[in-house]
Design an enzyme around this catalytic site. Structure first.
Site, mmCIF file in Angstrom:
data_model
loop_
_atom_site.group_PDB
_atom_site.id
_atom_site.type_symbol
_atom_site.label_atom_id
_atom_site.label_comp_id
_atom_site.label_asym_id
_atom_site.label_seq_id
_atom_site.Cartn_x
_atom_site.Cartn_y
_atom_site.Cartn_z
ATOM 1 N N THR A 126 0.818 -1.214 0.000
ATOM 2 C CA THR A 126 0.000 0.000 0.000
ATOM 3 C C THR A 126 0.856 1.270 0.000
ATOM 4 O O THR A 126 1.893 1.329 0.654
ATOM 5 C CB THR A 126 -0.920 -0.020 1.232
ATOM 6 N N GLU A 127 0.364 2.274 -0.727
ATOM 7 C CA GLU A 127 1.052 3.568 -0.801
ATOM 8 C C GLU A 127 0.084 4.676 -0.401
ATOM 9 O O GLU A 127 -1.136 4.467 -0.434
ATOM 10 C CB GLU A 127 1.539 3.801 -2.238
ATOM 11 N N GLU A 244 -4.029 -15.451 2.233
ATOM 12 C CA GLU A 244 -4.092 -14.250 3.082
ATOM 13 C C GLU A 244 -5.523 -14.009 3.562
ATOM 14 O O GLU A 244 -5.780 -13.751 4.736
ATOM 15 C CB GLU A 244 -3.565 -13.045 2.292
ATOM 16 N N GLN A 281 -35.317 -11.325 27.442
ATOM 17 C CA GLN A 281 -35.427 -12.066 26.180
ATOM 18 C C GLN A 281 -34.627 -11.393 25.060
ATOM 19 O O GLN A 281 -34.061 -12.072 24.195
ATOM 20 C CB GLN A 281 -36.900 -12.214 25.795
ATOM 21 N N GLN A 338 -22.893 -3.222 23.084
ATOM 22 C CA GLN A 338 -24.172 -2.679 23.549
ATOM 23 C C GLN A 338 -24.665 -3.423 24.795
ATOM 24 O O GLN A 338 -25.161 -2.812 25.744
ATOM 25 C CB GLN A 338 -25.206 -2.777 22.412
ATOM 26 N N GLY A 341 -23.422 -2.272 28.097
ATOM 27 C CA GLY A 341 -23.807 -0.934 28.550
ATOM 28 C C GLY A 341 -22.586 -0.006 28.541
ATOM 29 O O GLY A 341 -21.684 -0.162 27.704
ATOM 30 N N THR A 367 -10.255 -4.694 0.869
ATOM 31 C CA THR A 367 -11.468 -4.263 1.581
ATOM 32 C C THR A 367 -12.626 -5.203 1.230
ATOM 33 O O THR A 367 -12.596 -5.909 0.209
ATOM 34 C CB THR A 367 -11.870 -2.823 1.186
ATOM 35 N N ASN A 368 -13.657 -5.146 2.042
ATOM 36 C CA ASN A 368 -14.811 -6.021 1.783
ATOM 37 C C ASN A 368 -15.500 -5.653 0.472
ATOM 38 O O ASN A 368 -16.085 -6.518 -0.186
ATOM 39 C CB ASN A 368 -15.781 -5.973 2.966
HETATM 40 C C1 LIG Z 1 -3.966 -1.669 10.442
HETATM 41 C C2 LIG Z 1 -3.640 -1.837 8.986
HETATM 42 C C3 LIG Z 1 -2.622 -2.696 8.618
HETATM 43 C C4 LIG Z 1 -2.278 -2.817 7.277
HETATM 44 N N1 LIG Z 1 -1.206 -3.614 6.922
HETATM 45 C C5 LIG Z 1 -0.749 -3.573 5.654
HETATM 46 C C6 LIG Z 1 0.468 -4.221 5.292
HETATM 47 O O1 LIG Z 1 1.119 -4.884 6.104
HETATM 48 N N2 LIG Z 1 0.905 -4.089 4.016
HETATM 49 C C7 LIG Z 1 0.229 -3.380 3.065
HETATM 50 O O2 LIG Z 1 0.704 -3.292 1.958
HETATM 51 N N3 LIG Z 1 -0.936 -2.753 3.374
HETATM 52 C C8 LIG Z 1 -1.430 -2.825 4.636
HETATM 53 N N4 LIG Z 1 -2.591 -2.173 4.967
HETATM 54 C C9 LIG Z 1 -3.284 -1.414 3.943
HETATM 55 C C10 LIG Z 1 -4.629 -2.022 3.511
HETATM 56 O O3 LIG Z 1 -4.432 -3.187 2.801
HETATM 57 C C11 LIG Z 1 -5.347 -0.924 2.708
HETATM 58 O O4 LIG Z 1 -5.716 0.090 3.622
HETATM 59 C C12 LIG Z 1 -6.562 -1.447 1.966
HETATM 60 O O5 LIG Z 1 -6.183 -2.314 0.919
HETATM 61 C C13 LIG Z 1 -7.425 -0.322 1.387
HETATM 62 O O6 LIG Z 1 -6.672 0.579 0.659
HETATM 63 P P1 LIG Z 1 -6.819 2.159 0.953
HETATM 64 O O7 LIG Z 1 -6.628 2.347 2.402
HETATM 65 O O8 LIG Z 1 -5.907 2.880 0.036
HETATM 66 O O9 LIG Z 1 -8.313 2.467 0.622
HETATM 67 P P2 LIG Z 1 -8.903 2.921 -0.807
HETATM 68 O O10 LIG Z 1 -8.433 1.975 -1.855
HETATM 69 O O11 LIG Z 1 -8.651 4.362 -1.007
HETATM 70 O O12 LIG Z 1 -10.450 2.679 -0.589
HETATM 71 C C14 LIG Z 1 -11.307 3.624 0.075
HETATM 72 C C15 LIG Z 1 -12.734 3.087 0.015
HETATM 73 O O13 LIG Z 1 -13.133 2.957 -1.351
HETATM 74 C C16 LIG Z 1 -13.574 1.633 -1.602
HETATM 75 N N5 LIG Z 1 -13.229 1.219 -2.947
HETATM 76 C C17 LIG Z 1 -12.016 1.298 -3.572
HETATM 77 N N6 LIG Z 1 -12.079 0.774 -4.797
HETATM 78 C C18 LIG Z 1 -13.357 0.340 -4.968
HETATM 79 C C19 LIG Z 1 -14.065 -0.319 -6.030
HETATM 80 N N7 LIG Z 1 -13.458 -0.675 -7.169
HETATM 81 N N8 LIG Z 1 -15.375 -0.619 -5.845
HETATM 82 C C20 LIG Z 1 -16.013 -0.310 -4.695
HETATM 83 N N9 LIG Z 1 -15.404 0.303 -3.658
HETATM 84 C C21 LIG Z 1 -14.093 0.620 -3.800
HETATM 85 C C22 LIG Z 1 -12.841 0.775 -0.576
HETATM 86 O O14 LIG Z 1 -13.480 -0.462 -0.374
HETATM 87 C C23 LIG Z 1 -12.872 1.686 0.629
HETATM 88 O O15 LIG Z 1 -14.094 1.557 1.285
HETATM 89 C C24 LIG Z 1 -2.983 -2.084 6.289
HETATM 90 C C25 LIG Z 1 -4.046 -1.241 6.676
HETATM 91 C C26 LIG Z 1 -4.367 -1.102 8.000
HETATM 92 C C27 LIG Z 1 -5.470 -0.153 8.383
#
Ligand SMILES: Cc1cc2nc3c(=O)[nH]c(=O)nc-3n(C[C@H](O)[C@H](O)[C@H](O)COP(=O)(O)OP(=O)(O)OC[C@H]3O[C@@H](n4cnc5c(N)ncnc54)[C@H](O)[C@@H]3O)c2cc1C
Length: 382
Positions: A126-127, A244, A281, A338, A341, A367-368
Site C-alpha cells: 500500500t502507498e 491471506e 429475552q 451494547q 452498557g 477491503t470487503n
Molecule cells: C492496520 C492496517 C494494517 C495494514 N497492513 C498492511 C500491510 O502490512 N501491508 C500493506 O501493503 N498494506 C497494509 N494495509 C493497507 C490495507 O491493505 C489498505 O488500507 C486497503 O487495501 C485499502 O486501501 P486504501 O486504504 O488505500 O483504501 P482505498 O483503496 O482508497 O479505498 C477507500 C474506500 O473505497 C472503496 N473502494 C475502492 N475501490 C473500490 C471499487 N473498485 N469498488 C467499490 N469500492 C471501492 C474501498 O473499499 C474503501 O471503502 C494495512 C491497513 C491497516 C489499516
C-alpha cells in the site's frame, strides 16, 4: 460442535501452543499494546519454540506440516487477543512468497532466519496514493548495473518498525499495458542503504501492532533481490491472496467466539431491575442469533480450510468468507458492546478493543468492497 478438519496431531499441537502462548505471549500483550509494538526477543522465542513456519519446508528449518497447523496458531492467538504479534502475517502471508517464488539461494539465505525468528517479515504494497488499486503503485524500481534502485513511499505497513525483511511491490515498467504487467516483487532487507522507516502510526485499534510508513530513497538492492520473474509481481500477489484472505476469515471467527464468550459471562453477572441482564429475552435472542451466525461462519471457514489444504482454487469462496466473517465480526462486536452498557465503552473492558479490531478486519487484506468486486467478476457479473 466437534470440528472434523483437525487430526489428533493438530489437537496435540494446539495444546502445546496454547500452553506456550499462555506462558510466553499473554503476559506480554498489555506491554505491547502500551508500547505500540511487539518485541524482538518474543519473536525469537516463538521461533525457537518452532511456532514460526509450522508449514514451511523442513529442509530450511520449518516443521513441514500442513496449513492447518498454522490455522491452529492463528485461532489460538485470535482467541487470546494476541494481535500485536501477528504471526500469521509473518508465517502465512509473507513467508510463502519466499518458499514459492524464491530462488534456491534466496531460500537458503532467508528461510532459516525467518523460521527461527531472527528476521521478522512484512509486506509493503500500500502507498499513500493507492491501496485497493494495487496495479497503480508508484514506487519505482529501475535496474542500475548490478543493482536495482528503488524510490517511493509505502504506508500502513504492518511490522514496519520491527521488520527486517519486506516483500516489496514496485513498478519495474511504468509503461506496461495493462499496468499490472509492470509490477515486480523484491525481497528488501531493512539494512539496505536508502531503506527508511517513517512514522509508527497511531490507530483506533490493534494498538500493539506496529503499522508504519516506509520510504525508499535511492534504495540500492542487489540484482538478486528480485523475487521470481520481472513483471510477474501482480500474478504472484494474486496467487497468494487466497491464503491471506483465508487467514482473516479464520481470525474473524475466533475473535467473534471470544467476544461472544466474554459477553455471555458478563450478561449473566450484570443485574438490572432485580434480575440478570441475561434473563431479558432481548439479550437471549441477540446472543442466540450471533452464536448461530458464528457456527455458520465456522462451518464455511472449515470447509475452505480443507479445500485450501487440498490445493483447490477457492478464491471466490474465500473472498465471500472474508467479507462475510468480518462483517459478522463488526456486527457482533457492536451488539456485544451494547450488551455491556457503559462498561463496553471503557477501554478496560476488552469488548471495546474487539470493536475497534473488527473495524480494520473489513479493510485490510483487500477491503470487503473489493471482495465483492472479485466475486461479482467470478459470477460473470462484471
Ligand atoms: C492496520 C492496517 C494494517 C495494514 N497492513 C498492511 C500491510 O502490512 N501491508 C500493506 O501493503 N498494506 C497494509 N494495509 C493497507 C490495507 O491493505 C489498505 O488500507 C486497503 O487495501 C485499502 O486501501 P486504501 O486504504 O488505500 O483504501 P482505498 O483503496 O482508497 O479505498 C477507500 C474506500 O473505497 C472503496 N473502494 C475502492 N475501490 C473500490 C471499487 N473498485 N469498488 C467499490 N469500492 C471501492 C474501498 O473499499 C474503501 O471503502 C494495512 C491497513 C491497516 C489499516
Amino acid at each position: 460442535m466437534q470440528r472434523d478438519i483437525f487430526s489428533e496431531e493438530h489437537e496435540i499441537f494446539r495444546d502445546q501452543f496454547r500452553r506456550f502462548a499462555e506462558k510466553e505471549i499473554v503476559p506480554r500483550i498489555e506491554h505491547w499494546n502500551a508500547a505500540g509494538m511487539s518485541d524482538r526477543e518474543s519473536w525469537r522465542r516463538v521461533g525457537e519454540a518452532g511456532f514460526l513456519g509450522a508449514h514451511a519446508p523442513a529442509e530450511y528449518g520449518g516443521a513441514g506440516g500442513d496449513f492447518l497447523y498454522d490455522a491452529v496458531i492463528m485461532e489460538e492467538l485470535a482467541y487470546l487477543r494476541a494481535h500485536p504479534i501477528m504471526m500469521y502475517l509473518h508465517s502465512d502471508i509473507c513467508m510463502p512468497y519466499v518458499t514459492h517464488y524464491g530462488s534456491e539461494e534466496q531460500k537458503q539465505r532467508y528461510l532459516p532466519r525467518v523460521i527461527s525468528g531472527e528476521m521478522v517479515m512484512g509486506v509493503a504494497m500500500t502507498e499513500p496514493g493507492t491501496g485497493s488499486d494495487l496495479a497503480n503503485v508508484q514506487t519505482r524500481a529501475r535496474r542500475d548495473g548490478d543493482s536495482w534502485i528503488v524510490n517511493g513511499a509505502k504506508i500502513f505497513i504492518s511490522n514496519g518498525q520491527i521488520g527486517d525483511l519486506f516483500v516489496l511491490v514496485a513498478k519495474t515498467d511504468p509503461n506496461a499495458n495493462p499496468p499490472h504487467k509492470g509490477i515486480s516483487l523484491f525481497l528488501v532487507e531493512s539494512s539496505f542503504p536508502g531503506f527508511v522507516r517513517g512514522r509508527k502510526l497511531d490507530k483506533l485499534g490493534l494498538k500493539g501492532q506496529d503499522t508504519s510508513e516506509l520510504a525508499f530513497e535511492d534504495c540500492r538492492l542487489p540484482a538478486d533481490a528480485l523475487l521470481g520473474k520481472e513483471g510477474e509481481g501482480f500474478k504472484m500477489l494474486m496467487e497468494q491472496l487466497q491464503q491471506e484472505r483465508l487467514c482473516i476469515g479464520v481470525t474473524a471467527i475466533q475473535s467473534c467466539r471470544r467476544s461472544l464468550d466474554d459477553t455471555i459471562r458478563y450478561v449473566k453477572e450484570r443485574r438490572a431491575f432485580g434480575q440478570s441482564i441475561a434473563s431479558f429475552q432481548n439479550t437471549q435472542f441477540k446472543l442466540v442469533e450471533l452464536a448461530t451466525q458464528v457456527e455458520i461462519g465456522q462451518a464455511f471457514v472449515d470447509k475452505l480450510l480443507a479445500a485450501h489444504v487440498r490445493g483447490d482454487d477457492v478464491v471466490t469462496e474465500v473472498s465471500m468468507a472474508k467479507w462475510w466473517t468480518t462483517d459478522l465480526q463488526k456486527r457482533l462486536t457492536s451488539e456485544c458492546l451494547q450488551l455491556h452498557g457503559g462498561y463496553g465503552f471503557m477501554t478496560e473492558y476488552p469488548i471495546s478493543q474487539d470493536y475497534a479490531h473488527a473495524a480494520v478486519q473489513t479493510i485490510y487484506a483487500g477491503t470487503n468492497e473489493i471482495m465483492k468486486v472479485i466475486v461479482a467478476k467470478r459470477l460473470g457479473l462484471a
